[in-house]
Design an enzyme around this catalytic site. Structure first.
Site, PDB file in Angstrom:
ATOM      1  N   CYS A  79       0.897  -1.330   0.510  1.00 48.98           N
ATOM      2  CA  CYS A  79      -0.038   0.157  -0.053  1.00 48.98           C
ATOM      3  C   CYS A  79       0.522   1.362   0.160  1.00 48.98           C
ATOM      4  O   CYS A  79       1.741   1.617   1.184  1.00 48.98           O
ATOM      5  CB  CYS A  79      -0.867  -0.125   0.889  1.00 48.98           C
ATOM      6  N   CYS A  82      -0.396   3.642   3.092  1.00 50.45           N
ATOM      7  CA  CYS A  82       0.942   3.377   4.262  1.00 50.45           C
ATOM      8  C   CYS A  82       2.148   4.221   4.297  1.00 50.45           C
ATOM      9  O   CYS A  82       2.469   4.139   5.269  1.00 50.45           O
ATOM     10  CB  CYS A  82       0.375   1.970   4.183  1.00 50.45           C
TER      11      CYS A  82
END
Length: 324
Positions: A79, A82
């Site tokens: 991600c 993230c």
């Protein structure tokens, strides 16, 4: 041990922990016990950021939340947003010096926890306070907005449950700071200008896409976040019959879509407090998916107005009181 079943609907009681008042009493008992032991409850700075899995969830999150608010960061290695949000949360956990604990959950390795919290996409940030779970935000939000959310969370934990945080051992070695992500390549002036031109031309779809193009590469871009929220709001109210929308909202106070549509019109018309107040009241009298829909739309309207506006700060506090 597997975590007990949970269902997310705004704030939910987790069966694994006691009621709020019992949690408050337990927290006070823990502080008194630590005082009798001469402050033996101090934690190291490294203990403010922990990796949590399904086996350790009950002790590391549920039980710990009776002492201090626990912020949960749902993330994954693949991600990209993230990689921007997680280091920021880790830095803030150390900076806040025991006012909250950050629990990091890898969704690839902990699918059950992801499902039980109803996580739709990552990064997603939740909190557990005195055994109650609260969705905070999704996506790599700007740091000032994250700080506001954390400050509200800490205030609720202290005022409602007596959670004043953990004592941090200042002599212990601090955790190695995560490397801040490099500033994304830019500039975005051309894309942002294209979005503004699309708005001026009435091409709301084009403006939305232009802002999304910026955010795809730079999720923390404040100008694009604000612009997207504004463009999407205008797109939603386009074609609405204001009289019909307001009549339905007045006649059907329990109809959440009607209240959401009226709040959108309120905001476009400059009635900011009315829009916020309408949705806060909707959150108060609903539950489940309806409550979450009203809460999410209210957060979206906060983006339109901007985090620095005092009306947003007041409405955030009202929302926190409604949820708890």
């Amino acid at each position: 041990m597997q975590p007990r079943n949970m269902s997310m609907s705004g704030v939910v009681d987790l069966a694994a922990v006691k009621a709020a008042q019992e949690a408050k009493a337990k927290a006070e008992q823990t502080r008194a016990e630590n005082a009798r032991r001469g402050g033996g409850g101090a934690v190291s700075p490294a203990g403010l950021v922990i990796d949590v899995d399904e086996a350790g969830f009950e002790n590391d999150v549920l039980q710990r939340s009776t002492e201090v608010p626990v912020v949960i960061d749902f993330w994954a290695e693949w991600c990209e947003p993230c990689k921007q949000l997680s280091p920021l949360l880790e830095r803030l956990a150390v900076e806040y010096n025991g006012r909250f604990v950050l629990a990091k959950i890898d969704v690839d390795a902990n699918q059950m926890l992801m499902q039980q919290f109803g996580v739709q996409g990552i990064p997603a940030v939740f909190a557990v306070v005195a055994g109650q779970a609260l969705p905070l935000f999704q996506g790599a939000s700007p740091e000032p907005e994250i700080r506001q959310v954390l400050d509200q969370l800490i205030a609720v934990g202290e005022q409602r449950f007596g959670l004043t945080g953990l004592t941090v051992d200042a002599d212990a070695e601090a955790p190695e700071a995560a490397e801040e992500p490099e500033e994304p390549a830019g500039p975005y002036d051309a894309l942002l200008e294209a979005a503004v031109q699309a708005l001026d031309a009435g091409d709301l779809g084009g403006a939305v896409q232009a802002y999304k193009n910026v955010l795809a590469d730079d999720p923390g871009n404040t100008e694009a976040t604000l612009g997207l929220a504004q463009a999407e709001l205008l797109q939603r109210v386009q074609g609405m019959d204001p009289q019909q929308v307001r009549t339905e909202a007045a006649e059907k106070p329990a109809d959440v879509p009607a209240q959401i549509a009226a709040a959108d019109l309120d905001l476009v018309g400059g009635h900011v407090e009315d829009a916020f107040g309408r949705l806060v009241e909707t959150v108060k009298r609903t539950a489940g998916e309806d409550r979450n829909a009203a809460r999410v739309r209210l957060l979206e309207l906060f983006e339109v107005v901007g985090a620095d506006d005092p009306r947003v700060a007041a409405a955030r506090s009202a929302l926190a009181r409604a949820l708890f």
